[in-house]
Design a protein around this motif. Structure first.
Motif, PDB file in Angstrom:
ATOM      1  N   VAL A  34       0.542  -0.756  -0.211  1.00 30.43           N
ATOM      2  CA  VAL A  34      -0.021  -0.333   0.280  1.00 30.43           C
ATOM      3  C   VAL A  34       0.347   1.114  -0.065  1.00 30.43           C
ATOM      4  O   VAL A  34       0.862   2.550  -0.581  1.00 30.43           O
ATOM      5  N   TRP A  35       2.107   1.131   0.816  1.00 31.90           N
ATOM      6  CA  TRP A  35       2.842   2.832   1.276  1.00 31.90           C
ATOM      7  C   TRP A  35       3.459   2.566  -0.806  1.00 31.90           C
ATOM      8  O   TRP A  35       3.663   3.494  -1.250  1.00 31.90           O
ATOM      9  N   GLY A  36       3.542   1.471  -0.916  1.00 28.42           N
ATOM     10  CA  GLY A  36       4.531   2.123  -2.567  1.00 28.42           C
ATOM     11  C   GLY A  36       3.282   1.796  -3.691  1.00 28.42           C
ATOM     12  O   GLY A  36       4.338   1.978  -4.811  1.00 28.42           O
ATOM     13  N   GLY A  37       2.139   1.420  -3.636  1.00 26.76           N
ATOM     14  CA  GLY A  37       1.317   2.128  -4.055  1.00 26.76           C
ATOM     15  C   GLY A  37       0.912   1.053  -5.703  1.00 26.76           C
ATOM     16  O   GLY A  37       0.152   0.922  -6.481  1.00 26.76           O
ATOM     17  N   TYR A  38       1.508  -0.812  -4.708  1.00 23.19           N
ATOM     18  CA  TYR A  38       1.373  -1.942  -5.389  1.00 23.19           C
ATOM     19  C   TYR A  38      -0.191  -2.455  -5.733  1.00 23.19           C
ATOM     20  O   TYR A  38      -0.692  -2.482  -6.675  1.00 23.19           O
ATOM     21  N   ILE A  39      -0.953  -2.299  -4.689  1.00 22.95           N
ATOM     22  CA  ILE A  39      -1.774  -2.198  -4.075  1.00 22.95           C
ATOM     23  C   ILE A  39      -3.090  -1.027  -3.517  1.00 22.95           C
ATOM     24  O   ILE A  39      -2.174  -0.110  -2.872  1.00 22.95           O
ATOM     25  N   THR A  40      -4.358  -1.168  -3.159  1.00 24.60           N
ATOM     26  CA  THR A  40      -5.196   0.101  -3.222  1.00 24.60           C
ATOM     27  C   THR A  40      -5.479  -0.441  -1.699  1.00 24.60           C
ATOM     28  O   THR A  40      -4.940  -1.887  -0.793  1.00 24.60           O
ATOM     29  N   SER A  41      -5.771   0.564  -0.374  1.00 22.94           N
ATOM     30  CA  SER A  41      -5.572   0.025   0.856  1.00 22.94           C
ATOM     31  C   SER A  41      -7.782  -0.528   0.957  1.00 22.94           C
ATOM     32  O   SER A  41      -7.482  -1.955   2.122  1.00 22.94           O
ATOM     33  N   GLY A  42      -8.046  -0.680  -0.414  1.00 22.73           N
ATOM     34  CA  GLY A  42      -9.221  -1.903   0.293  1.00 22.73           C
ATOM     35  C   GLY A  42      -8.884  -3.109  -0.155  1.00 22.73           C
ATOM     36  O   GLY A  42     -10.133  -3.768  -0.451  1.00 22.73           O
ATOM     37  N   GLU A  43      -7.693  -3.280  -0.929  1.00 21.58           N
ATOM     38  CA  GLU A  43      -7.292  -4.092  -1.171  1.00 21.58           C
ATOM     39  C   GLU A  43      -6.226  -5.222   0.201  1.00 21.58           C
ATOM     40  O   GLU A  43      -5.935  -6.529  -0.267  1.00 21.58           O
ATOM     41  N   MET A  44      -6.110  -4.593   0.721  1.00 25.68           N
ATOM     42  CA  MET A  44      -5.120  -4.544   1.779  1.00 25.68           C
ATOM     43  C   MET A  44      -5.490  -6.152   2.459  1.00 25.68           C
ATOM     44  O   MET A  44      -4.847  -7.244   2.617  1.00 25.68           O
ATOM     45  N   PHE A  45      -6.805  -6.096   2.899  1.00 23.16           N
ATOM     46  CA  PHE A  45      -7.453  -7.506   3.818  1.00 23.16           C
ATOM     47  C   PHE A  45      -7.034  -9.225   3.441  1.00 23.16           C
ATOM     48  O   PHE A  45      -6.641  -9.769   3.497  1.00 23.16           O
ATOM     49  N   ASN A  46      -7.390  -8.539   1.682  1.00 18.21           N
ATOM     50  CA  ASN A  46      -7.968 -10.285   0.497  1.00 18.21           C
ATOM     51  C   ASN A  46      -6.130 -10.304   0.724  1.00 18.21           C
ATOM     52  O   ASN A  46      -5.715 -11.809   0.641  1.00 18.21           O
ATOM     53  N   MET A  47      -5.119  -9.697   0.463  1.00 18.95           N
ATOM     54  CA  MET A  47      -4.357  -9.315  -0.102  1.00 18.95           C
ATOM     55  C   MET A  47      -3.411 -10.304   1.178  1.00 18.95           C
ATOM     56  O   MET A  47      -2.720 -11.051   0.985  1.00 18.95           O
ATOM     57  N   MET A  48      -3.351  -9.661   2.492  1.00 18.01           N
ATOM     58  CA  MET A  48      -3.046 -10.050   3.469  1.00 18.01           C
ATOM     59  C   MET A  48      -3.266 -11.650   3.670  1.00 18.01           C
ATOM     60  O   MET A  48      -2.216 -12.754   4.248  1.00 18.01           O
TER      61      MET A  48
END
Length: 311
Positions: free
Chosen positions: A148-162
């Motif tokens: 998220v910090w680097g802009g690879y994914i959005t904050s909304g995608e964070m949980f699923n990616m984690m």
């Protein structure tokens, strides 16, 4: 003088072994990124390097840490390139440190709980919770925050990616350590020939792959028969062959999912991925507990056979 020479020779051999394992780490990572990747391209659906890193810590302790970080950096950099080279290097370095830290945390828990072999329910449960799941969750949280910090994914995608990263690392550790543990285990000796073991592995793997194809193309509930079929290897005491068969099945599931999600089809792509990862995780855990059941039963039978009744 002779002892110093011996120690230096042994140390050089260990460093060479670590370098070879580091190269293997990069190769396995690259293959996974090429065949089984999610957005961004360096996030794979199962991460075997996590298991390999754990083995490196078990064999070489903290000495392996810098090698794992460098290997992770080399493997990840192409998939984490940004327009700004400096940012690419920073975020890849952060990800590499996390990749090195998570298996080391699992190794620390292994030493704390004195887990050497997965030969009873307690050792497998501790290994699953503290060596696999907890470090993988920590790594998933830190890695997604870095994305998220680097802009690879959005904050909304964070949980699923984690969640995906956590399952990916957990399955990788279970598979690789399962093979490593059973190859070292004295309980692995059987009366079967190598050809009989190989035939059982091939037959079970092919039938499992057929079930996967049926589940994706004809009848989706056939996927539920795969854990049952894989358990046959546990009942036949082919403990090394089981994780190899699991690996073959997982690879085929992921290959089939490139075409369509089959039994894991959902309105949301990430939900489909999560369903697939849950199935792979549950299948792996269930068959591992089946192995423990067989080992505990054998141990009880041996204890009964060795006991002497005193009148």
């Amino acid at each position: 003088m002779t002892q110093d020479f011996y120690n230096n020779k042994k140390s050089s051999k260990s460093i060479l072994s670590i370098i070879v394992l580091s190269i293997l780490y990069i190769i396995i990572a690259k293959v996974g990124m090429t065949l089984f990747s999610l957005k961004p391209t360096n996030i794979t659906l199962f991460w075997l390097p996590a298991g390999l890193a754990l083995i490196m810590y078990i064999k070489y302790k903290q000495v392996a840490l810098p090698f794992i970080i460098v290997a992770s950096f080399v493997a990840n950099y192409s998939g984490m390139q940004l327009d700004n080279t400096a940012s690419s290097i920073i975020h890849t370095t952060v990800a590499s440190i996390i990749d090195g830290f998570a298996p080391y945390l699992g190794y620390v828990f292994m030493r704390f709980f004195k887990i050497d072999e997965l030969d009873d329910y307690k050792s497998l449960s501790l290994f699953l919770c503290f060596v696999c799941i907890l470090p993988s969750l920590v790594a998933g949280l830190l890695l997604t925050q870095n994305m998220v910090w680097g802009g690879y994914i959005t904050s909304g995608e964070m949980f699923n990616m984690m969640i995906n990263i956590s399952f990916s690392d957990t399955v990788g550790m279970l598979l690789v350590y399962g093979i490593y543990s059973e190859m070292l285990s004295a309980d692995q000796a059987t009366n079967r020939s190598i050809s009989e073991n190989f035939n059982a592995l091939i037959a079970t793997s092919l039938l499992s792959l057929l079930l996967v194809w049926v589940a994706y193309e004809i009848f989706s509930l056939a996927i539920l028969l795969i854990p049952v079929l894989l358990s046959v290897l546990a009942f036949k005491r082919l403990y090394v062959d089981l994780p190899l068969a699991q690996l073959a099945v997982i690879c085929f599931i992921l290959i089939m999912s490139i075409l369509h999600m089959g039994p894991f089809e959902s309105d949301n792509y990430y939900d489909s991925i999560l369903l697939m990862m849950l199935f792979i995780f549950a299948c792996n855990v269930c068959t591992n507990y089946m192995v423990i059941y067989c080992k505990v039963s054998d141990k009880k039978n041996n204890d009964k056979g060795n006991s002497i009744d005193i009148p």
